[in-house]
Design a protein around this motif. Sequence first.
Motif, short mmCIF file in Angstrom:
data_model
loop_
_atom_site.label_atom_id
_atom_site.label_comp_id
_atom_site.label_asym_id
_atom_site.label_seq_id
_atom_site.Cartn_x
_atom_site.Cartn_y
_atom_site.Cartn_z
N TYR A 56 5.46 -1.84 4.06
CA TYR A 56 6.14 -0.79 4.80
C TYR A 56 5.41 -0.36 6.07
O TYR A 56 6.03 -0.15 7.11
CB TYR A 56 6.33 0.42 3.88
N GLY A 57 4.11 -0.18 5.96
CA GLY A 57 3.41 0.38 7.12
C GLY A 57 1.99 -0.06 7.24
O GLY A 57 1.54 -1.02 6.61
N GLU A 58 1.24 0.69 8.07
CA GLU A 58 -0.15 0.32 8.33
C GLU A 58 -1.09 0.72 7.23
O GLU A 58 -2.20 0.19 7.11
CB GLU A 58 -0.62 0.99 9.63
N VAL A 59 -0.70 1.70 6.41
CA VAL A 59 -1.57 2.23 5.36
C VAL A 59 -0.83 2.18 4.03
O VAL A 59 0.37 2.49 3.96
CB VAL A 59 -1.97 3.69 5.68
N VAL A 60 -1.57 1.79 2.98
CA VAL A 60 -0.99 1.73 1.64
C VAL A 60 -1.93 2.46 0.68
O VAL A 60 -3.12 2.13 0.59
CB VAL A 60 -0.80 0.28 1.15
N LEU A 61 -1.41 3.47 -0.03
CA LEU A 61 -2.16 4.17 -1.06
C LEU A 61 -2.00 3.43 -2.38
O LEU A 61 -0.87 3.21 -2.84
CB LEU A 61 -1.66 5.61 -1.20
N LEU A 62 -3.12 3.05 -2.99
CA LEU A 62 -3.09 2.36 -4.27
C LEU A 62 -3.17 3.40 -5.38
O LEU A 62 -4.25 3.75 -5.87
CB LEU A 62 -4.25 1.37 -4.36
N PRO A 80 -2.54 -8.95 7.04
CA PRO A 80 -3.92 -8.78 7.53
C PRO A 80 -4.06 -7.46 8.29
O PRO A 80 -3.19 -7.06 9.06
CB PRO A 80 -4.11 -9.98 8.46
N GLY A 81 -5.18 -6.78 8.04
CA GLY A 81 -5.45 -5.52 8.72
C GLY A 81 -4.86 -4.30 8.07
O GLY A 81 -5.14 -3.17 8.50
N THR A 82 -4.05 -4.47 7.02
CA THR A 82 -3.48 -3.31 6.32
C THR A 82 -4.61 -2.48 5.71
O THR A 82 -5.54 -3.01 5.11
CB THR A 82 -2.53 -3.76 5.20
N VAL A 83 -4.53 -1.16 5.89
CA VAL A 83 -5.52 -0.26 5.31
C VAL A 83 -5.08 0.09 3.89
O VAL A 83 -3.99 0.64 3.69
CB VAL A 83 -5.67 1.02 6.15
N ALA A 114 -7.53 -7.44 4.07
CA ALA A 114 -7.16 -6.03 4.16
C ALA A 114 -8.40 -5.19 4.43
O ALA A 114 -9.54 -5.68 4.34
CB ALA A 114 -6.47 -5.57 2.88
N GLN A 115 -8.20 -3.92 4.77
CA GLN A 115 -9.30 -3.00 5.04
C GLN A 115 -9.27 -1.90 3.99
O GLN A 115 -8.41 -1.03 4.02
CB GLN A 115 -9.17 -2.43 6.45
#
Length: 205
Positions: A56-62, A80-83, A114-115
């Motif tokens: 969905y976006g640049e940041v993903v909460l696990l 790649p680069g997803t936070v 990922a980051q």
Amino acid sequence: MRIGILGNGGMAEALGRHWVQAGHEVLVGGRDLSRAAETAERIGATSGSLQEATSYGEVVLLAVPAEVVVEAVTRLSIAPGTVLIDCTNAIEHSDFTLAQPAVAEAISEAVPHAQVVKAFNLAADTVWRAAPHVFEGGPLGVPLCGDEPAAVERVAGLVRDIGCEPVPSGGLVRAALLEATAAFAIGIWVTGGDVRGLFTPLGAA
């Protein structure tokens, strides 16, 4: 900012609600689409599958259980680069030790493109739900561990959005210390102890 959330439990709802209120676009993803939709409706977000939330976006909460988080990110396609924000704690509740050490590092090893940033793991969802908090005249501090400065700063902004103070705490190798701190603190809290009294203020004689 567009934020995906994996999971539809307490942490997903508590943090997701604040981020929606701060003006972010949030998508709650879950294996059970109906539960994800219910959580999303309560906080004013949209919903979808785990993969949809991941993409969905640049940041993903696990916000899934620690025992399945590495398997979950391994099975999903993560750009790649997803936070990835790891808020999990793998705690053995029989004696409040770590059931699985270094969860954040294991996530990073599973998806090295990922980051990963460790954050929000030192308090329960009820604390985040009721944020912001003021303790002794200052906002609640949220330690952040990550190797990419830009990723850490992006998560720091999300910490500020819930009225808390980001506390940069070193690279991802130090995330294991945060996980151990959570286990240690919870073990003291359940016996009625006050963890705040264990640390002397800066500059104290």
